[in-house]
Design an enzyme around this catalytic site. Structure first.
Site, PDB file in Angstrom:
ATOM      1  N   LYS A 142      37.735  51.384  38.866  1.00 30.65           N
ATOM      2  CA  LYS A 142      39.094  51.222  39.386  1.00 30.65           C
ATOM      3  C   LYS A 142      40.163  51.723  38.406  1.00 30.65           C
ATOM      4  O   LYS A 142      41.088  52.430  38.810  1.00 30.65           O
ATOM      5  CB  LYS A 142      39.290  49.737  39.690  1.00 30.65           C
ATOM      6  CG  LYS A 142      40.654  49.297  40.110  1.00 30.65           C
ATOM      7  CD  LYS A 142      40.646  47.808  40.436  1.00 30.65           C
ATOM      8  CE  LYS A 142      40.183  46.926  39.286  1.00 30.65           C
ATOM      9  NZ  LYS A 142      41.123  46.880  38.135  1.00 30.65           N
ATOM     10  N   ARG A 192      44.651  39.180  41.955  1.00 32.78           N
ATOM     11  CA  ARG A 192      43.220  38.884  41.888  1.00 32.78           C
ATOM     12  C   ARG A 192      42.885  37.532  42.486  1.00 32.78           C
ATOM     13  O   ARG A 192      41.712  37.179  42.570  1.00 32.78           O
ATOM     14  CB  ARG A 192      42.779  38.877  40.431  1.00 32.78           C
ATOM     15  CG  ARG A 192      42.189  40.193  39.916  1.00 32.78           C
ATOM     16  CD  ARG A 192      41.810  39.968  38.456  1.00 32.78           C
ATOM     17  NE  ARG A 192      40.850  40.898  37.948  1.00 32.78           N
ATOM     18  CZ  ARG A 192      41.151  42.016  37.283  1.00 32.78           C
ATOM     19  NH1 ARG A 192      42.396  42.371  37.116  1.00 32.78           N
ATOM     20  NH2 ARG A 192      40.188  42.768  36.798  1.00 32.78           N
ATOM     21  N   ARG A 202      27.565  50.665  30.048  1.00 28.04           N
ATOM     22  CA  ARG A 202      28.808  50.831  29.292  1.00 28.04           C
ATOM     23  C   ARG A 202      28.808  49.906  28.065  1.00 28.04           C
ATOM     24  O   ARG A 202      29.258  50.287  26.989  1.00 28.04           O
ATOM     25  CB  ARG A 202      30.006  50.501  30.198  1.00 28.04           C
ATOM     26  CG  ARG A 202      31.337  50.804  29.586  1.00 28.04           C
ATOM     27  CD  ARG A 202      32.453  50.700  30.600  1.00 28.04           C
ATOM     28  NE  ARG A 202      32.798  49.307  30.875  1.00 28.04           N
ATOM     29  CZ  ARG A 202      33.720  48.931  31.768  1.00 28.04           C
ATOM     30  NH1 ARG A 202      34.323  49.822  32.520  1.00 28.04           N
ATOM     31  NH2 ARG A 202      33.995  47.661  31.939  1.00 28.04           N
ATOM     32  N   ARG A 223      31.322  46.859  23.881  1.00 36.89           N
ATOM     33  CA  ARG A 223      32.516  46.094  24.261  1.00 36.89           C
ATOM     34  C   ARG A 223      32.241  44.595  24.177  1.00 36.89           C
ATOM     35  O   ARG A 223      31.263  44.104  24.725  1.00 36.89           O
ATOM     36  CB  ARG A 223      32.941  46.468  25.683  1.00 36.89           C
ATOM     37  CG  ARG A 223      33.740  47.736  25.727  1.00 36.89           C
ATOM     38  CD  ARG A 223      34.104  48.144  27.128  1.00 36.89           C
ATOM     39  NE  ARG A 223      34.667  47.048  27.910  1.00 36.89           N
ATOM     40  CZ  ARG A 223      35.614  47.231  28.826  1.00 36.89           C
ATOM     41  NH1 ARG A 223      36.119  48.419  29.033  1.00 36.89           N
ATOM     42  NH2 ARG A 223      36.037  46.221  29.540  1.00 36.89           N
ATOM     43  N   ARG A 259      31.821  37.725  35.199  1.00 36.75           N
ATOM     44  CA  ARG A 259      32.958  38.464  35.767  1.00 36.75           C
ATOM     45  C   ARG A 259      32.703  38.813  37.224  1.00 36.75           C
ATOM     46  O   ARG A 259      33.606  38.759  38.052  1.00 36.75           O
ATOM     47  CB  ARG A 259      33.215  39.740  34.961  1.00 36.75           C
ATOM     48  CG  ARG A 259      33.804  39.457  33.589  1.00 36.75           C
ATOM     49  CD  ARG A 259      33.812  40.692  32.731  1.00 36.75           C
ATOM     50  NE  ARG A 259      34.897  41.588  33.068  1.00 36.75           N
ATOM     51  CZ  ARG A 259      34.852  42.908  32.924  1.00 36.75           C
ATOM     52  NH1 ARG A 259      33.778  43.480  32.449  1.00 36.75           N
ATOM     53  NH2 ARG A 259      35.878  43.640  33.247  1.00 36.75           N
TER      54      ARG A 259
HETATM   55  P1  ADP Z   1      38.258  45.508  34.610  1.00 36.72           P
HETATM   56  O1  ADP Z   1      37.527  45.727  33.314  1.00 36.72           O
HETATM   57  O2  ADP Z   1      37.548  44.659  35.596  1.00 36.72           O
HETATM   58  O3  ADP Z   1      38.858  46.745  35.194  1.00 36.72           O
HETATM   59  P2  ADP Z   1      40.968  44.765  33.905  1.00 36.72           P
HETATM   60  O4  ADP Z   1      41.163  45.755  32.826  1.00 36.72           O
HETATM   61  O5  ADP Z   1      41.683  44.958  35.170  1.00 36.72           O
HETATM   62  O6  ADP Z   1      39.420  44.542  34.203  1.00 36.72           O
HETATM   63  O7  ADP Z   1      41.300  43.285  33.347  1.00 36.72           O
HETATM   64  C1  ADP Z   1      40.691  42.803  32.169  1.00 36.72           C
HETATM   65  C2  ADP Z   1      40.888  41.288  32.067  1.00 36.72           C
HETATM   66  O8  ADP Z   1      42.286  40.952  32.095  1.00 36.72           O
HETATM   67  C3  ADP Z   1      40.285  40.468  33.202  1.00 36.72           C
HETATM   68  O9  ADP Z   1      38.915  40.231  32.998  1.00 36.72           O
HETATM   69  C4  ADP Z   1      41.131  39.194  33.108  1.00 36.72           C
HETATM   70  O10 ADP Z   1      40.725  38.380  32.035  1.00 36.72           O
HETATM   71  C5  ADP Z   1      42.507  39.728  32.791  1.00 36.72           C
HETATM   72  N1  ADP Z   1      43.280  40.016  34.015  1.00 36.72           N
HETATM   73  C6  ADP Z   1      43.686  41.237  34.458  1.00 36.72           C
HETATM   74  N2  ADP Z   1      44.369  41.134  35.609  1.00 36.72           N
HETATM   75  C7  ADP Z   1      44.407  39.815  35.917  1.00 36.72           C
HETATM   76  C8  ADP Z   1      44.943  39.072  37.002  1.00 36.72           C
HETATM   77  N3  ADP Z   1      45.573  39.660  38.017  1.00 36.72           N
HETATM   78  N4  ADP Z   1      44.789  37.722  36.982  1.00 36.72           N
HETATM   79  C9  ADP Z   1      44.152  37.115  35.983  1.00 36.72           C
HETATM   80  N5  ADP Z   1      43.601  37.757  34.949  1.00 36.72           N
HETATM   81  C10 ADP Z   1      43.717  39.096  34.894  1.00 36.72           C
END
Ligand code: ADP
Length: 203
Positions: free
Chosen positions: A30, A105, A144, A150, A161
């Protein structure tokens, strides 16, 4: 009502205008796709995950507050997240199209976003849902994790997650499906394959 819903679900989001949301499970790609899509169209990408990581790097108060949640693969509390998104949106003119990436989310966040958009004179044009089966996501995330070491990608945290996504974020999809706003796009295949599908969905 049902006719309208199914018609907008099967058509593209072309010509609808307004801001867009891109959603999808962890590991679906995404972030990569949102960045490319926003760049290509001159939209502002608002990635809540990136904003949180930036605050953690800069060791701000917000960064210290959210660090633990990110490390455990948990969601940051809704009130903290919504306040941050509100502050970001306040700096963007309503005429500039925003691509929300990683927000909302939870259903609580989706309701808060409706209120924010109402106050700010913004309009939600559609929701792009990038999706892939859980096995594909687990394989990608584990790959990854090995490649990048990471901290938020151990097998336990990855499973957590994905569970949190199913529990808390799937209902957000239904929330928008009921309004006929969701356009599903497969996240399987190469980055270029997925980009092409997304381009078709928004053009
Ligand atoms: P991904 O690696 O799934 O693309 P993101 O980079 O979007 O994840 O987000 C990383 C982390 O930031 C999430 O695991 C969460 O801890 C926090 N986070 C991001 N967006 C939100 C949200 N809308 N509500 C709550 N926590 C969030």
């Amino acid at each position: 009502m049902t006719d309208i819903v199914s018609a907008s679900e099967t058509s593209s989001l072309r010509g609808i205008g307004g801001d867009l949301i891109i959603m999808g499970p962890p590991g679906v790609g995404k972030g990569t796709q949102a960045k490319a899509l926003a760049q290509e169209h001159g939209w502002v990408q608002l990635s809540t995950g990136e904003v949180f990581r930036d605050h953690i790097r800069r060791q701000t108060d917000l960064g210290r507050r959210v660090k633990g949640y990110l490390e455990r693969g948990e969601y940051v509390p809704d009130d903290v997240t919504v306040r941050m998104v509100r502050a970001k949106l306040e700096d963007i003119p309503p005429s500039t199209r925003v691509l929300l990436d990683g927000f909302p989310r939870t259903v609580e966040q989706a309701k808060a976003l409706d209120r924010l958009f109402g106050e700010m004179g913004r309009h939600l044009g559609g929701v792009l849902l990038l999706d892939a089966p859980r096995e594909a996501l687990v394989a990608r995330l584990n790959g990854r994790a090995l490649a990048e070491h990471r901290a938020d990608d151990t097998p336990e945290i990855i499973a957590n997650r994905l569970d949190v996504y199913e529990e808390q974020t799937r209902p957000v999809i239904s929330y928008y499906e009921d309004r006929g706003l969701v356009k599903r796009v497969s996240g399987l295949g190469s980055v270029a394959d997925v980009s092409a599908r997304l381009r078709e969905a928004v053009e």
